[in-house]
Structures are given as structure tokens and as C-alpha cells.
Design a protein around this motif. Sequence first.
Motif, short mmCIF file in Angstrom:
data_model
loop_
_atom_site.label_atom_id
_atom_site.label_comp_id
_atom_site.label_asym_id
_atom_site.label_seq_id
_atom_site.Cartn_x
_atom_site.Cartn_y
_atom_site.Cartn_z
N ALA A 13 0.84 -1.68 0.31
CA ALA A 13 0.40 0.10 -0.29
C ALA A 13 0.72 0.99 -0.14
N ALA A 14 1.39 1.35 -1.15
CA ALA A 14 2.50 2.52 -1.35
C ALA A 14 2.14 3.69 -1.20
N HIS A 15 0.22 3.86 -0.50
CA HIS A 15 -0.15 5.53 -0.57
C HIS A 15 -0.22 5.75 1.25
N ALA A 16 0.25 4.50 1.76
CA ALA A 16 -0.45 4.35 3.14
C ALA A 16 -0.05 4.52 4.17
N GLU A 17 0.27 5.41 5.18
CA GLU A 17 1.56 5.84 6.25
C GLU A 17 1.77 5.14 6.79
N PRO A 18 3.01 4.53 7.22
CA PRO A 18 3.41 4.00 8.21
C PRO A 18 1.88 4.08 9.49
N LEU A 19 3.18 2.53 9.56
CA LEU A 19 1.40 2.14 10.86
C LEU A 19 2.62 1.89 12.05
N LEU A 20 1.56 2.27 13.18
CA LEU A 20 2.13 2.60 14.35
C LEU A 20 1.67 1.54 15.95
N VAL A 21 2.67 0.98 15.48
CA VAL A 21 2.52 -0.40 16.37
C VAL A 21 3.46 -0.65 17.97
N HIS A 22 3.01 -1.15 18.51
CA HIS A 22 4.00 -1.08 19.88
C HIS A 22 4.80 -2.46 20.16
N VAL A 23 5.44 -2.41 20.03
CA VAL A 23 6.67 -3.35 19.91
C VAL A 23 7.00 -4.45 20.92
N ILE A 24 7.13 -5.60 20.89
CA ILE A 24 6.91 -6.40 22.61
C ILE A 24 8.11 -7.10 21.81
N VAL A 25 9.44 -6.61 22.81
CA VAL A 25 10.52 -8.01 21.63
C VAL A 25 10.95 -8.94 23.29
N ASN A 26 11.11 -10.06 23.52
CA ASN A 26 11.42 -11.44 24.67
C ASN A 26 12.36 -12.08 23.62
N GLN A 27 13.17 -12.62 25.19
CA GLN A 27 14.42 -13.90 24.15
C GLN A 27 13.61 -15.06 24.41
N MET A 28 14.44 -15.79 23.83
CA MET A 28 14.31 -17.38 23.48
C MET A 28 15.16 -18.17 23.74
N GLU A 29 14.98 -19.02 23.73
CA GLU A 29 16.19 -19.86 24.15
C GLU A 29 17.28 -19.88 23.21
N ASP A 30 17.26 -19.75 21.85
CA ASP A 30 18.56 -19.16 21.23
C ASP A 30 19.17 -18.03 21.80
N PRO A 31 20.21 -17.63 22.22
CA PRO A 31 20.45 -16.61 23.18
C PRO A 31 20.81 -16.06 21.70
N ASP A 32 21.19 -15.85 20.53
CA ASP A 32 20.86 -15.05 19.06
C ASP A 32 19.48 -14.70 18.83
N VAL A 33 18.15 -15.54 18.93
CA VAL A 33 17.33 -15.71 18.36
C VAL A 33 16.36 -14.53 19.48
N THR A 34 15.18 -13.59 18.88
CA THR A 34 14.15 -12.91 20.08
C THR A 34 12.97 -13.35 18.83
N LEU A 35 12.04 -13.10 20.32
CA LEU A 35 10.40 -13.38 19.65
C LEU A 35 10.04 -11.79 19.85
N VAL A 36 9.74 -11.17 18.76
CA VAL A 36 8.83 -9.67 18.49
C VAL A 36 7.38 -10.01 18.30
N GLU A 37 6.38 -9.09 19.07
CA GLU A 37 5.19 -8.72 18.90
C GLU A 37 5.11 -7.35 18.88
N LEU A 38 4.36 -7.52 17.40
CA LEU A 38 4.14 -6.17 16.77
C LEU A 38 2.59 -6.12 17.26
N ILE A 39 1.86 -4.95 17.78
CA ILE A 39 0.65 -4.37 18.21
C ILE A 39 0.58 -3.04 17.62
N GLU A 40 -0.85 -3.50 16.36
CA GLU A 40 -1.28 -1.74 16.12
C GLU A 40 -2.00 -1.78 17.30
#
Length: 360
Positions: A90-117
Motif C-alpha cells: 500500500a504505497a500510498h498508506a502511512e506507516p503503521l504505528l505499532v507497539h513492539v514487544i521483544v522477548n528472549q527465546m531459548e536460542d540466545p541469538d534469537v528473539t520473539l518480536v510481537e507487533l501490536i497495532e
Amino acid sequence: MSPPTPAAPGGHDAFDLLATMVAVVHRDGRCLFANAAFENVMGLSRRHVRRRDWFDWFVEPELLRETVAAVARNEFSTSRLDAHLKRPVAAHAEPLLVHVIVNQMEDPDVTLVELIEIEQQTRQDREERAHEQVEANKELIRNLAHEIKNPLGGIRGAAQLLQMEVASKSLSEYAQVIIKEADRLQALVDRLLAPHRRPHLVSDVNIHEVCERVRALILAEFPRGLTIQRDYDISIPDFRGDREQLIQAVLNIAHNAAQALSERMTAADARIVLRTRVARQVTLGKQRFRLALELHVEDNGPGIAASILDRIFYPLVSGREGGSGLGLTLAQTFVSQHHGTIDCESVPGRTLFKITIPLP
């Protein structure tokens, strides 16, 4: 030469059932997994999302990159921030404002990221308030009816006795006025209590039959200068519900719209649109539904006054002179009994009521 991108970790299929966007992100920016909600919002396949640096999907990626790296380094177990997500399709659309939650996972180099509109969170809060409002309305109506009915019966009975005793015709007429007004108030109380008294008659409901019934009733009452357009998704399945309650709910909304279009009817350009769509992965009343019906009732009238827009579902609130203020309250009650919600957006020239009901 950069290291090969590993296959997406297994066991993440459950994330596809979530309404919020979820991604599994390596600290170097590789996206190892993106769920269906992320695909839907971006308008891209998850394979396409994984081809490029995940942080490049954000307007200002550096803070997010630093946050993911800090969580991966175990500086925090979780971290939150707000960000703007680009929507490339949607090239004409404004960027979407999201709340980002970053959590650890078992792999120390990997994170779980949740984006809530942010808008989605606001909508959920609004739905929760609407549910609380429906329950408060029920309690208010029951208490109000109880407080009105008892003295009302006494007033009417006393007026009848008075009418039989007085010899003066004018006094008898005054007593008759009291009786008629008491009856009018009794009818109002009965209308308030009606949706809570009658049983919920469940059967298979076709939403387009409901819309066609409402369309016919509105056009019979307003035959000139009004067009009611159909915009139906005929793939929507039948669902279990109370057909008469849903007809009344949609009719109340459409009737209000028609009454607001009186000036446009004179100009012969009044329009109401009945639109049906399927929504996926919808949360209603804190419960998750795979599919839901969206029924839009849209008109091109003058709009609802901003001073009452946030109160239009309250009992006895009306934006029209002579209105009872019960139509939308009853519509909300009937839709709520189907585990659904009603939302309203209104600006001059466009008012949209959206009914959302879960589908099987």
C-alpha cells in the motif's frame, strides 16, 4: 560472505492463530519466521519478508535493532517500544504505528518480536468498554423500569377514579390526559424491557436475507429520492442466531440513516450502502474467532454531532428532535446477544456503522 539463513524454527504454527503480528528475529536482522497476521498487514508472503533485513521494514530501524540486540545479549529479558512499520504494497498508506514487544527465546541469538497495532489496542479497549456499557444499560433499565412502573400504576389508577368522580367536563379531560401520558410512559418502559424479556430464538440466519428484508422495509417507507446499494460477499456462510433480533438491529440503524437523509432525499441523491465482508482472526470480548461477519451500514448524510458521538448507544440519547433514543441501544443489545459488537464512525457526508458477529 554472510552465513546461510537457517530454516524457520519449527513449532511456531500456533502463532498463525494470533491477531497480532509475530516474528522470530535473529540479532543480525534475519527474519526466521513471520506469522499470518504479519503477512496480512504487509501484503507480502512470509518468504518475501524473510528475504531482506527485517529491520528495514521500519521507518527508523536503529532503536529497534539496538533493542533486539540488547535482549539477545540478556541485558533485558523483555523490552517494549513504539515504532512505525512500512507497508510496501500500500504505497500510498502511512506507516503503521505499532507497539513492539521483544522477548528472549531459548536460542540466545534469537528473539520473539510481537507487533501490536496501536489502533487495534484502542479498538479492543473500546469493545471492552462497549460490553461494560451494555451490562450497565441492562442494570440501569431494570432499575429504572422498577422505579417508574410502581408509581405509574398508582397515578393511572388515581386518574381513572378521579375521572369517574368529577362532574366537570374540563376536569375529566385533564384526568384523561394523565391517563394517556401514563400509558405512553408505560409503553416506553415496555420498549426498554422488551429485549430482556423475550427469549433468544436461535435458528440458521442468512445475513443477506436480513439485509434484503431491511432494504425492502426502508424503501417502502422512503420510496423517493433514496437509493440503497447492495455490496454483498455471497460466500459468507449462514450462522446460528435470532433472525428477528438481527433484522430489528439493522433496521434501527438503517432507519436512523434514512431519517438523517431527508435533505438529500429532496435532492434525490440520498444513499445507504449495505455491505457484507468476512474478517479473519478477530477478537471480540477477549475471545478469539477465526472468522467473523462484518456488516456495514453506510450513508451520505450530515453525520452525527461530535457532542453525542461517544454516547449514541446510551439509552434515551438521540441526535434527532422527537427521537426516542432507544433504537441504537436496542441494536447494541441485540448484537451483543450474538457475542458481537457495533462501532460507529461519522463525519459530515459519511456515517458508517459496523456490526461484527462471529461466524462458525
